[in-house]
Design a protein around this motif. Structure first.
Motif, PDB file in Angstrom:
ATOM      1  N   CYS A 246       0.863  -1.183   0.000  1.00 55.25           N
ATOM      2  CA  CYS A 246       0.000   0.000   0.000  1.00 55.25           C
ATOM      3  C   CYS A 246       0.896   1.229   0.000  1.00 55.25           C
ATOM      4  CB  CYS A 246      -0.919   0.005   1.222  1.00 55.25           C
ATOM      5  SG  CYS A 246      -1.906  -1.497   1.414  1.00 55.25           S
ATOM      6  N   PHE A 247       1.095   1.826  -1.161  1.00 54.76           N
ATOM      7  CA  PHE A 247       2.040   2.926  -1.338  1.00 54.76           C
ATOM      8  C   PHE A 247       1.260   4.216  -1.527  1.00 54.76           C
ATOM      9  CE2 PHE A 247       5.024   5.573  -3.753  1.00 54.76           C
ATOM     10  CZ  PHE A 247       6.192   5.401  -3.023  1.00 54.76           C
TER      11      PHE A 247
ATOM     12  N   CYS B 195     -12.045  -5.261  -4.907  1.00 60.95           N
ATOM     13  CA  CYS B 195     -11.288  -5.005  -6.131  1.00 60.95           C
ATOM     14  C   CYS B 195     -10.202  -6.064  -6.318  1.00 60.95           C
ATOM     15  CB  CYS B 195     -10.678  -3.607  -6.049  1.00 60.95           C
ATOM     16  SG  CYS B 195      -9.830  -3.074  -7.550  1.00 60.95           S
ATOM     17  N   ILE B 196      -9.513  -6.416  -5.251  1.00 60.00           N
ATOM     18  CA  ILE B 196      -8.460  -7.430  -5.337  1.00 60.00           C
ATOM     19  C   ILE B 196      -9.052  -8.784  -5.672  1.00 60.00           C
ATOM     20  CG2 ILE B 196      -6.756  -8.708  -3.961  1.00 60.00           C
ATOM     21  CD1 ILE B 196      -6.156  -6.025  -2.534  1.00 60.00           C
TER      22      ILE B 196
ATOM     23  N   ILE C  63      -3.285  -1.523  -8.579  1.00 62.18           N
ATOM     24  CA  ILE C  63      -4.548  -0.818  -8.361  1.00 62.18           C
ATOM     25  C   ILE C  63      -4.226   0.662  -8.190  1.00 62.18           C
ATOM     26  CG2 ILE C  63      -6.538  -0.497  -6.837  1.00 62.18           C
ATOM     27  CD1 ILE C  63      -6.293  -3.449  -6.079  1.00 62.18           C
ATOM     28  N   LEU C  64      -4.778   1.479  -9.055  1.00 59.37           N
ATOM     29  CA  LEU C  64      -4.610   2.928  -8.970  1.00 59.37           C
ATOM     30  C   LEU C  64      -5.792   3.495  -8.193  1.00 59.37           C
ATOM     31  CD1 LEU C  64      -3.117   5.511  -9.823  1.00 59.37           C
ATOM     32  CD2 LEU C  64      -4.450   5.458 -11.958  1.00 59.37           C
TER      33      LEU C  64
ATOM     34  N   ILE D  96      -0.902  -1.181  -4.494  1.00 61.93           N
ATOM     35  CA  ILE D  96      -1.916  -0.126  -4.504  1.00 61.93           C
ATOM     36  C   ILE D  96      -1.173   1.207  -4.535  1.00 61.93           C
ATOM     37  CG2 ILE D  96      -3.821   0.963  -3.268  1.00 61.93           C
ATOM     38  CD1 ILE D  96      -4.353  -1.779  -1.949  1.00 61.93           C
ATOM     39  N   LEU D  97      -1.356   1.958  -5.612  1.00 64.26           N
ATOM     40  CA  LEU D  97      -0.752   3.279  -5.739  1.00 64.26           C
ATOM     41  C   LEU D  97      -1.813   4.318  -5.393  1.00 64.26           C
ATOM     42  CD1 LEU D  97       1.208   2.763  -9.088  1.00 64.26           C
ATOM     43  CD2 LEU D  97       2.140   2.760  -6.753  1.00 64.26           C
ATOM     44  N   ALA D  98      -1.660   4.921  -4.224  1.00 62.01           N
ATOM     45  CA  ALA D  98      -2.700   5.804  -3.684  1.00 62.01           C
ATOM     46  C   ALA D  98      -2.133   7.208  -3.475  1.00 62.01           C
ATOM     47  CB  ALA D  98      -3.244   5.244  -2.371  1.00 62.01           C
ATOM     48  N   LEU D  99      -1.800   7.853  -4.576  1.00 62.49           N
ATOM     49  CA  LEU D  99      -1.225   9.188  -4.530  1.00 62.49           C
ATOM     50  C   LEU D  99      -2.017  10.138  -5.431  1.00 62.49           C
ATOM     51  CD1 LEU D  99       2.587   8.311  -4.721  1.00 62.49           C
ATOM     52  CD2 LEU D  99       1.352   9.197  -2.733  1.00 62.49           C
TER      53      LEU D  99
END
Length: 239
Positions: free
Chosen positions: A13-14, A226-227, A151-152, A102-105
């Motif tokens: 989780c990034f 989603c996953i 996952i974006l 997971i790219l959460a930016l």
């Protein structure tokens, strides 16, 4: 069965302060059990899958996709760079093998003083998706040459409050919604999943940026679904 096959699958989780677990009441960080990455781990393991899951929290306050932000970092002593790209490759190699990233930016990129359009913010997402895919042998165990599933995650729909304005989010209410639309198009173009958090959870009116404790469970449940959907569409024969 070899022991290595018993290792849990990994979700990296990034993200930024909403991944770190910033409490909108200003009291600091939510407890571990409250934060959505850890609730996501429990949600994925609730059905007792053959291989368990583990989540890795890689959240950092004020993190952006590509840009150093000394003004944002100054809120935390100016001790670190806010540039997400500078950190991503190290995180990938530190925690591999990885099944899902997971790219959460993008939320901090909406700050007015950074002068970025929604399209430019999405371009930052494109670059980190590319970086994730080219990272050497960071994919799932026994399939390390494959990239992790990506996952974006969109930024929250920022609210304009006295606190969000103090942090520099002038104009972010509209821009954050435009960013979500760009993420949907980018995800479709690049063949990654897009998790739109905006219909799922709203930021707290206390600061207009961060999710409260109740929202953490909603985010975790949405990401777990989603996953699971990704696994159904792209099953891993080794798991």
């Amino acid at each position: 069965m070899p022991t290595t096959l018993q290792d849990p699958r990994t979700v990296l989780c990034f993200g930024d302060s909403n991944t770190w677990g910033f409490n909108p009441d200003g009291s600091g960080r939510f407890p571990q059990s409250t934060r959505w990455p850890n609730q996501l781990e429990h949600a994925l393991n609730r059905t007792k899958p053959a291989l368990p899951w583990r989540t890795v929290e890689e959240g950092l306050n004020s993190r952006t996709w590509l840009h150093d932000d000394p003004i944002g970092a100054a809120n935390y002593g100016g001790d670190y760079s806010c540039n997400g790209r500078a950190d991503l490759m190290t995180a990938l190699h530190s925690h591999k093998p990885i099944d899902v990233v997971i790219l959460a930016l993008g939320c901090n990129d909406c700050k007015g003083y950074l002068n970025l359009s929604a399209a430019q913010i999405a371009a930052g997402a494109r670059i980190l998706i590319h970086d994730t895919r080219r990272a050497l042998n960071c994919g799932p165990r026994l399939q390390e040459d494959m990239a992790p599933q990506i996952i974006l995650m969109t930024p929250p729909a920022v609210l304009i409050t006295s606190q969000s304005l103090a942090w520099g989010f002038e104009g972010a209410a509209l821009k954050s919604k435009d960013v979500a639309e760009h993420y949907h198009r980018l995800a479709a173009e690049l063949g990654v999943s897009c998790f739109d958090v905006q219909p799922v959870a709203k930021p707290s009116p206390l600061d207009g940026v961060h999710f409260d404790a109740q929202a953490q469970a909603l985010i975790a449940a949405g990401l777990a679904a989603c996953i699971r959907q990704n696994l159904e569409q792209h099953p891993n024969p080794d798991t």
